[in-house]
Write an enzyme that holds these catalytic residues in place. Structure first.
Site, PDB file in Angstrom:
ATOM      1  CG  ASP A   1      37.880 117.457  60.939  1.00  0.00           C
ATOM      2  OD1 ASP A   1      38.180 118.652  60.773  1.00  0.00           O
ATOM      3  OD2 ASP A   1      38.527 116.514  60.446  1.00  0.00           O
TER       4      ASP A   1
ATOM      5  N   GLY B   1      39.766 118.128  56.948  1.00  0.00           N
ATOM      6  CA  GLY B   1      38.758 119.120  56.600  1.00  0.00           C
ATOM      7  C   GLY B   1      39.274 120.536  56.676  1.00  0.00           C
ATOM      8  CG  LEU B   2      41.232 123.780  59.840  1.00  0.00           C
ATOM      9  CD1 LEU B   2      39.981 124.650  59.766  1.00  0.00           C
ATOM     10  CD2 LEU B   2      41.792 123.752  61.254  1.00  0.00           C
TER      11      LEU B   2
ATOM     12  CG  ASP C   1      59.576  77.806  39.131  1.00  0.00           C
ATOM     13  OD1 ASP C   1      59.995  78.675  38.344  1.00  0.00           O
ATOM     14  OD2 ASP C   1      58.754  76.938  38.806  1.00  0.00           O
TER      15      ASP C   1
HETATM   16  S1  SF4 Z   1      61.839  80.794  33.290  1.00  0.00           S
HETATM   17 FE1  SF4 Z   1      59.864  80.879  34.327  1.00  0.00          FE
HETATM   18  S2  SF4 Z   1      59.410  78.744  34.777  1.00  0.00           S
HETATM   19 FE2  SF4 Z   1      61.595  78.860  34.329  1.00  0.00          FE
HETATM   20  S3  SF4 Z   1      62.599  79.104  36.268  1.00  0.00           S
HETATM   21 FE3  SF4 Z   1      62.275  81.137  35.452  1.00  0.00          FE
HETATM   22  S4  SF4 Z   1      60.306  81.746  36.328  1.00  0.00           S
HETATM   23 FE4  SF4 Z   1      60.451  79.543  36.579  1.00  0.00          FE
END
Ligand code: SF4
Ligand code: SF4
Lengths: 427, 515
Positions: B283, B418-419, B36
């Site tokens: 234009d 436009g042109l 994460d």
């Molecule tokens: S599997 Fe999903 S929840 Fe687990 S670390 Fe990877 S992204 Fe995060």
């Protein structure tokens, strides 16, 4: 550059120090990230992560600007109703897979990829894979592995995927001798290596993963294998269980690493050393010539590795031995001492290899040492640059072809470019 | 379970990070596995921030499960406090930790830290990023301000009047420049900006919010719930108009003037927006009736539709949002254009709609940019989610009069001038203007044949049989109007029950549709 005769040697008394450190925050991707390159390599496979919105967001963020088409990966996002038991998670998964396969008739191999949430709620993806395999046979095979962050770090996701594939490999005839190269390589690298093995008279040679999932290499007691990537621990174990034998060697990075790596195969296949030298000499000379200008730029510069891709030790070996850089700290998420033995033996005495660790402490050390170049993940690179520390973001090392003779120069350039840029900019 | 290819929003804890990262003096301790930590790169790479987000992750592993993940959290919170010395600590869980039920709030309280600790409950399996940002801003403000004044006294009016600017956050689409633009606008009106939050604010700044007379809400997705709380508990009124486009900005000025009791005229007259004149210049004639498809967060989608129709003379052929929380606003807006709003966060669904509508311009997020690229339709990005190129180095607000100029430029640029369009039509048989010719300022990639054919649904819908002669003639039509020509001709043929489209049918259709 002289090639030392150390392939397979265990670290001796003056070997580098290896420390395991810190219980704090680990600033690394999880194994799901590997899907970004695996899906491009295995061209008829689909990767379905069974996870959360976080998992979907991770892959998308790691894949960056690659959103060009409908990709061969997706996430089955677990929702509240699945957790509350309002919906049976297995039924839901079957429904999602059914919809997916209907949409994508081109898919022959489907991986159900486990994540932290699927593991914590104990969703049995092994059973689901078996069930779905049966339901969609013979058109689609369904396998599973875990890329979760509680089990795997970054490139280890590839290892888990390949280990799952090993179980599917056909049995080779007991007497059939063959070489298997393990770990994802760019197609261009694979083709170069195939040509070299052919000239050496080594064969048959197969690659795992293969470009085409239907084309699985056979394995048996006559198979020897070379690891092309340093993170294939579980895959190696699974292959050994199938009777294959691992060839100890450093990894094919740089002129020296590639030579030693090829040499391990040549020795196993009884290739005449004279013939070996004749075959590899031109490419090896090209690699050395390509490295030379970068050596001028990089020699004496001090480098610090944050733990990230598992490629750190072989890269450190290349940087120190072939480019003359000084290793301040070589962090790596986990160190497989057995697979890394040949590499550790080549590191300069006194090099500090650190396994795992706490990112805050690493940052403290990095700031104190003020390296000329810091190799780190995407989250740290710009903040370090802002502190005046030149950095190389390591994810490029897994997306770029860097293995083999012809890529040695490209690999060196990845490290030289940040420093060159630093020199060019005047404000 | 929901099958998801690309997502418009991250999980709610990423929303919380957007608040923490925007502020000063805050630290967020997140109970989460190591992967994460990818979220850091959103801020350091996409937004190019020069500091790490102020977030510590516990990065528990499988072997910690069931033994000491709670202990791990306590240690992480303690260490984060000691290392970063924040003025307030946010604590919470990501999707995985939510399943562990370790109660980060309770654990952090038990540490008895000398600063406010604000627990965040962000249900990861129900909610998403924007909601997480709004909830975090609200919880944080509420925790620092408390339940409010029990008996709202008669408000002291300040002279000059004071307002707060609520909403700008990290990873927002042009939030930094919008803040500058709107602050300058308010100052020109004689109004002081007291606190801007969350961007740049400290916890102490949040405590000063009630000292102002009213709140300006720039991004209701983020600041809406906080503004409502401030109205309810502190009697602070807040703005509803979004200053996007000239009309939007004018409405905003009138609303603010009423709240601040200052005259609106000085700010309204002498408006520095050149876009109104540009739009009237000859234009721009070619912009008339350009079919535009709009998909974005609710604020930007609704505002873009108004500007597209009323300020550029486009025809809005599609309007939608991925933000279910604000679906009602977008549905109401869509009705103004005789459309049914597209409310979905399924990228494939959006692609299907765009392919079927065949607009001449797409205004969307970075997702729609990719869709448009595949379908070879010009596109401009008007809302998050955005990519690194949507955080430009130059000053590039979306709001206020200068924002209207920026929008005019960025929407018109992808279209043919436009042109140039006339030349292409006139010389469509010349070699230089062959069928694959694209605007010369667009990247070469746009000229490559589309990687994938349009989805089957889009083609099958009106597919008729084309004679080879007619098909050849169609290929002479410049590519950017070819889709429209094909669609019109097929509809024409279908309405008349013609099985085969001949050269004649093609020109009959052209005549039929060209009035
Ligand atoms: S599997 Fe999903 S929840 Fe687990 S670390 Fe990877 S992204 Fe995060
Ligand atoms: S290439 Fe030049 S002429 Fe063509 S649209 Fe762009 S700016 Fe105008």
């Amino acid at each position: 550059m002289s090639a030392p005769q150390v392939a397979g040697a265990l670290p001796g008394p003056d070997s580098p120090s290896v420390a395991r450190s810190g219980r704090g925050q680990r600033e690394v991707f999880c194994g799901l990230t590997s899907i970004v390159w695996l899906h491009r390599k295995i061209q008829d496979a689909f990767f379905l992560v069974v996870g959360s919105r976080t998992c979907a967001h991770l892959i998308q963020s790691a894949a960056g600007v690659m959103i060009f088409a409908e990709p061969r990966f997706a996430t089955a996002i677990i929702e509240d109703r699945d957790l509350a038991g309002l919906a049976d998670a297995n039924d839901e998964l079957d429904r999602v897979v059914g919809r997916l396969l209907e949409r994508r008739p081109d898919i022959r191999l489907l991986f159900l990829v486990g994540s932290c949430p699927s593991e914590v709620i104990k969703l049995d993806l092994g059973r689901a894979a078996a069930r779905l395999s049966q339901a969609f046979a013979p058109r689609v095979r369904v396998l599973n592995y875990s890329g979760s962050g509680i089990e795997t770090t970054f490139t280890e996701g590839e290892d888990a995927c390949l280990a799952a594939l090993v179980a599917e490999l056909p049995e080779a005839a007991p007497a059939a001798r063959s070489l298997l190269v393990v770990g994802t390589l760019a197609d261009v690298v694979e083709d170069q290596l195939r040509r070299l093995f052919a000239e050496l008279g080594i064969g048959p040679v197969c690659f795992l993963p293969s470009r085409d999932a239907a084309d699985l290499p056979p394995v048996g007691a006559g198979t020897v294998f070379l690891l092309a990537q340093p993170f294939s621990t579980a895959t190696a174990r699974a292959l050994e269980e199938r009777g294959a034998r691992k060839l100890a060697a450093p990894f094919p990075l740089g002129a020296e690493g590639t030579t030693l790596w090829l040499q391990a195969a040549a020795t196993a296949f009884g290739v005449d050393p004279m013939h070996f030298n004749r075959v590899v000499a031109p490419a090896r000379a090209r690699a050395s010539a390509a490295l030379a200008p970068y050596r001028t730029q990089l020699a004496g510069k001090r480098v610090f590795f944050f733990p990230d891709s598992h490629l750190e030790v072989p890269l450190a070996r290349l940087l120190s031995r072939e480019l003359g850089m000084q290793l301040l700290e070589v962090g790596t998420p986990q160190l497989n001492r057995q697979h890394m033995a040949s590499e550790l033996a080549l590191l300069p005495a006194g090099a500090s290899v650190r396994e795992g660790g706490d990112v805050e402490e690493q940052l403290d050390r990095c700031r104190t040492l003020r390296p000329d170049l810091t190799v780190c993940g995407l989250g740290l690179a710009n903040p370090l640059e802002a502190e005046g520390l030149t950095s190389k973001w390591s994810i490029e090392l897994v997306f770029t072809p860097i293995q083999g003779y012809e890529q040695a120069g490209d690999l060196a350039r990845l490290f030289a470019r940040p420093l060159e840029r630093q020199m060019r900019l005047r404000c | 379970m929901q099958l998801t290819v690309w997502t418009y929003e991250g999980p709610p804890h990423v929303g919380a990070m957007r608040i923490a990262t925007a502020m000063r003096g805050i630290h967020y301790v997140l109970h989460a596995p190591q992967g994460d930590t990818y979220a850091d790169l959103l801020f350091t790479m996409i937004e190019r921030r020069d500091e790490r987000p102020p977030v510590s992750y516990t990065t528990f592993q499988a072997r910690d499960l069931g033994t000491d993940t709670a202990q791990l959290f306590k240690r992480a919170a303690q260490e984060a406090y000691e290392r970063f010395r924040p003025q307030a600590l946010l604590v919470g869980a990501s999707c995985t930790a939510e399943l562990l039920q370790d109660d980060p709030g309770g654990l952090a309280k038990a540490l008895d830290l000398p600063v406010p600790v604000i627990p965040l409950e962000l249900p990861a399996y129900q909610r998403k990023e924007n909601w997480g940002a709004a909830e975090t801003f609200y919880r944080l403000t509420r925790a620092l301000l408390g339940p409010g004044r029990p008996t709202p006294e008669a408000k002291v009016r300040h002279d000059p009047p004071r307002c707060n600017l609520l909403g700008p956050a990290a990873l927002g689409f042009r939030h930094r420049d919008d803040t500058t633009e709107i602050t300058a606008l308010l100052n020109r009106m004689g109004i002081e900006v007291h606190v801007t939050a969350p961007a740049g604010a400290s916890p102490a700044d949040l405590q000063r919010i009630p000292e102002a007379d009213f709140n300006v809400v720039l991004y209701p997705e983020i600041a809406g719930s906080t503004a409502q709380y401030l109205e309810r508990c502190f009697g602070m009124p807040f703005t509803r108009e979004q200053p996007i486009g000239i009309l939007g900005t004018q409405a905003f000025i009138r609303e603010v003037a009423a709240l601040a009791q200052v005259p609106a005229e000085p700010a309204l007259t002498g408006s520095p927006a050149r876009s109104a004149w540009y739009s009237r210049s000859v234009d721009s004639n070619y912009l008339t009736g350009k079919r535009v498809f709009i998909f974005a967060d609710a604020t930007h989608a609704v505002a873009a539709a108004r500007m597209a129709r009323d300020e550029l003379g486009f025809t809005v052929v599609g309007l939608g949002t991925y933000a279910r929380e604000q679906a009602r606003e977008v549905r109401e807006a869509a009705r103004l254009y005789g459309l049914e709003a597209l409310i979905t966060d399924d990228y494939l669904e959006v692609e299907k709609h765009i392919a079927a509508t065949q607009p001449e311009l797409v205004l969307g997020t970075q997702m729609e940019r990719h869709i448009a690229k595949r379908l070879r339709i010009p596109c401009a990005v008007i809302s998050a989610p955005a990519h690194v190129q949507d955080y430009p180095a130059r000053y590039s607000p979306q709001m206020g009069f200068e924002g209207a100029n920026v929008l005019f430029d960025t929407w018109v640029h992808p279209l043919m001038m436009g042109l140039e369009e006339h030349l292409l039509t006139m010389f469509s048989e010349d070699r230089e203007f062959h069928n694959e010719a694209a605007p010369s300022h667009l990247p070469a990639a746009a000229r490559a044949p589309a990687q994938a054919p349009a989805p089957a649904e889009a083609r099958d819908a009106g597919a008729r049989c084309w004679s080879s002669e007619a098909e050849q003639e169609l290929q002479k039509v410049p590519f950017f109007v070819r889709g429209k020509a094909r669609r019109n001709t097929e509809r024409f043929a279908q309405e008349r029950g013609l099985a085969l489209i001949t050269l004649e049918t093609l020109y009959d259709a052209k005549a039929h549709y060209s009035h």
